[in-house]
Motif scaffolding. Structure first.
Motif, PDB file in Angstrom:
ATOM      1  N   ALA A 133       0.566   1.737   7.897  1.00 29.70           N
ATOM      2  CA  ALA A 133      -0.671   1.113   8.569  1.00 29.70           C
ATOM      3  C   ALA A 133      -1.796   2.303   8.398  1.00 29.70           C
ATOM      4  O   ALA A 133      -2.647   1.980   8.211  1.00 29.70           O
ATOM      5  CB  ALA A 133      -0.258   1.122  10.233  1.00 29.70           C
ATOM      6  N   THR A 134      -1.259   3.515   8.206  1.00 32.27           N
ATOM      7  CA  THR A 134      -2.261   4.801   7.840  1.00 32.27           C
ATOM      8  C   THR A 134      -2.926   4.385   6.422  1.00 32.27           C
ATOM      9  O   THR A 134      -4.089   4.532   6.501  1.00 32.27           O
ATOM     10  CB  THR A 134      -1.639   5.930   7.932  1.00 32.27           C
ATOM     11  N   LEU A 135      -1.991   3.955   5.640  1.00 33.05           N
ATOM     12  CA  LEU A 135      -2.377   3.713   4.395  1.00 33.05           C
ATOM     13  C   LEU A 135      -3.338   2.375   4.243  1.00 33.05           C
ATOM     14  O   LEU A 135      -4.402   2.500   3.576  1.00 33.05           O
ATOM     15  CB  LEU A 135      -1.248   3.700   3.278  1.00 33.05           C
ATOM     16  N   ALA A 136      -2.936   1.411   4.718  1.00 35.45           N
ATOM     17  CA  ALA A 136      -3.514   0.238   4.736  1.00 35.45           C
ATOM     18  C   ALA A 136      -4.917   0.362   5.465  1.00 35.45           C
ATOM     19  O   ALA A 136      -5.943   0.054   5.017  1.00 35.45           O
ATOM     20  CB  ALA A 136      -2.892  -1.048   5.438  1.00 35.45           C
ATOM     21  N   GLN A 137      -5.008   1.155   6.594  1.00 31.17           N
ATOM     22  CA  GLN A 137      -6.330   1.292   7.397  1.00 31.17           C
ATOM     23  C   GLN A 137      -7.397   2.159   6.438  1.00 31.17           C
ATOM     24  O   GLN A 137      -8.579   1.924   6.325  1.00 31.17           O
ATOM     25  CB  GLN A 137      -6.085   2.190   8.667  1.00 31.17           C
ATOM     26  N   GLU A 181       0.636  -1.168  -0.004  1.00 31.95           N
ATOM     27  CA  GLU A 181      -0.025  -0.025   0.132  1.00 31.95           C
ATOM     28  C   GLU A 181       0.869   1.191   0.275  1.00 31.95           C
ATOM     29  O   GLU A 181       2.032   1.263   0.806  1.00 31.95           O
ATOM     30  CB  GLU A 181      -0.712   0.105   1.117  1.00 31.95           C
ATOM     31  N   ARG A 182       0.577   2.309  -0.897  1.00 33.09           N
ATOM     32  CA  ARG A 182       1.594   3.337  -0.839  1.00 33.09           C
ATOM     33  C   ARG A 182       0.746   4.529  -1.564  1.00 33.09           C
ATOM     34  O   ARG A 182      -0.146   4.370  -2.301  1.00 33.09           O
ATOM     35  CB  ARG A 182       2.741   3.125  -1.714  1.00 33.09           C
ATOM     36  N   ALA A 183       1.482   5.626  -1.358  1.00 29.61           N
ATOM     37  CA  ALA A 183       1.012   7.011  -1.776  1.00 29.61           C
ATOM     38  C   ALA A 183       2.101   7.376  -2.879  1.00 29.61           C
ATOM     39  O   ALA A 183       3.105   7.266  -2.530  1.00 29.61           O
ATOM     40  CB  ALA A 183       0.763   7.907  -0.575  1.00 29.61           C
ATOM     41  N   VAL A 184       1.522   7.661  -4.094  1.00 27.31           N
ATOM     42  CA  VAL A 184       2.405   7.909  -5.174  1.00 27.31           C
ATOM     43  C   VAL A 184       2.025   9.414  -5.895  1.00 27.31           C
ATOM     44  O   VAL A 184       0.857   9.781  -5.911  1.00 27.31           O
ATOM     45  CB  VAL A 184       2.154   7.045  -6.360  1.00 27.31           C
ATOM     46  N   GLY A 185       3.157  10.034  -6.038  1.00 21.64           N
ATOM     47  CA  GLY A 185       2.710  11.504  -6.634  1.00 21.64           C
ATOM     48  C   GLY A 185       2.976  11.170  -8.201  1.00 21.64           C
ATOM     49  O   GLY A 185       3.745  10.394  -8.632  1.00 21.64           O
ATOM     50  N   VAL A 186       2.115  11.994  -8.939  1.00 22.31           N
ATOM     51  CA  VAL A 186       2.122  11.948 -10.370  1.00 22.31           C
ATOM     52  C   VAL A 186       2.514  13.264 -10.869  1.00 22.31           C
ATOM     53  O   VAL A 186       1.968  14.245 -10.393  1.00 22.31           O
ATOM     54  CB  VAL A 186       0.729  11.710 -10.789  1.00 22.31           C
ATOM     55  N   ASP A 187       3.521  13.474 -12.018  1.00 20.97           N
ATOM     56  CA  ASP A 187       3.710  14.431 -12.478  1.00 20.97           C
ATOM     57  C   ASP A 187       3.049  14.926 -13.717  1.00 20.97           C
ATOM     58  O   ASP A 187       2.221  13.939 -14.334  1.00 20.97           O
ATOM     59  CB  ASP A 187       5.247  14.676 -12.851  1.00 20.97           C
ATOM     60  N   SER A 188       3.266  16.008 -14.346  1.00 21.45           N
ATOM     61  CA  SER A 188       2.428  16.351 -15.515  1.00 21.45           C
ATOM     62  C   SER A 188       2.570  15.286 -16.861  1.00 21.45           C
ATOM     63  O   SER A 188       1.827  15.448 -17.542  1.00 21.45           O
ATOM     64  CB  SER A 188       2.632  17.624 -15.842  1.00 21.45           C
ATOM     65  N   ARG A 189       3.768  14.760 -16.722  1.00 17.72           N
ATOM     66  CA  ARG A 189       3.715  13.694 -17.739  1.00 17.72           C
ATOM     67  C   ARG A 189       3.525  12.583 -17.597  1.00 17.72           C
ATOM     68  O   ARG A 189       3.687  11.434 -18.446  1.00 17.72           O
ATOM     69  CB  ARG A 189       5.316  13.640 -18.168  1.00 17.72           C
ATOM     70  N   GLY A 190       2.977  12.049 -16.335  1.00 17.27           N
ATOM     71  CA  GLY A 190       2.400  10.935 -15.920  1.00 17.27           C
ATOM     72  C   GLY A 190       3.392   9.933 -15.406  1.00 17.27           C
ATOM     73  O   GLY A 190       2.900   8.897 -14.943  1.00 17.27           O
ATOM     74  N   GLY A 191       4.501  10.529 -14.941  1.00 12.81           N
ATOM     75  CA  GLY A 191       5.361   9.982 -14.284  1.00 12.81           C
ATOM     76  C   GLY A 191       4.956   9.711 -12.740  1.00 12.81           C
ATOM     77  O   GLY A 191       4.332  10.772 -12.267  1.00 12.81           O
ATOM     78  N   ARG A 192       5.555   8.540 -12.104  1.00 14.25           N
ATOM     79  CA  ARG A 192       5.073   8.469 -10.822  1.00 14.25           C
ATOM     80  C   ARG A 192       6.162   8.239  -9.923  1.00 14.25           C
ATOM     81  O   ARG A 192       7.308   7.599 -10.284  1.00 14.25           O
ATOM     82  CB  ARG A 192       4.276   7.377 -10.684  1.00 14.25           C
TER      83      ARG A 192
END
Length: 140
Positions: A71-75, A42-53
């Motif tokens: 744990a915060t993300l999973a919850q 489980e993760r948080a991902v940033g997306v740039d204007s070109r679609g890169g992550r």
């Protein structure tokens, strides 16, 4: 005497079933029962204007501690779309307030499945992904 000591040290390798024991650990807790090398993250991902992550660091998820952030993300994912979107908006607001993230236009909360062996051989793309929430990074 040296040969006897060496045999005693290596003895756990030859027990059936293998025994995790002093002085030599075979670490069965990491290898038994695994049918493949896939793991879901489980993760948080940033997306740039070109679609890169790129991954969002734990401190922007809400904790300096990696396992607490996980744990915060999973919850939030377990609680459903509403909770995942709320967490996503919070992360996006912290991203917007930080230097070094001006290229990010969105944040995603996702579960990515990786082949761990392939990952460490340089194939870092997930083999499967599930998107739980996405939100725009606010104006700077």
């Amino acid at each position: 005497m040296t040969a006897a000591l060496l045999l005693l040290m290596l003895a756990p390798l030859f027990r059936r079933p293998p025994v995790d024991s002093f002085p030599l650990s075979t670490y069965p807790m990491f290898s038994w029962g695994r049918h493949d090398a896939q793991t879901a993250v489980e993760r948080a991902v940033g997306v740039d204007s070109r679609g890169g992550r790129r991954p969002i660091p734990p401190r922007l998820v809400g904790s300096e501690e990696v396992l607490q952030a996980k744990a915060t993300l999973a919850q939030s994912i377990r609680q459903g779309g509403r909770a995942a979107r709320a967490l996503c908006r919070g992360i996006a607001s912290r991203v917007a307030a930080q230097d070094g993230y001006a290229d990010l236009v969105a944040v995603e909360i996702r579960t990515d499945t990786f082949d761990a062996v392939a990952f460490f051989e340089g194939q870092e793309a997930p083999v499967d992904s599930k998107l739980h929430a996405t939100c725009k990074v606010g104006a700077r």
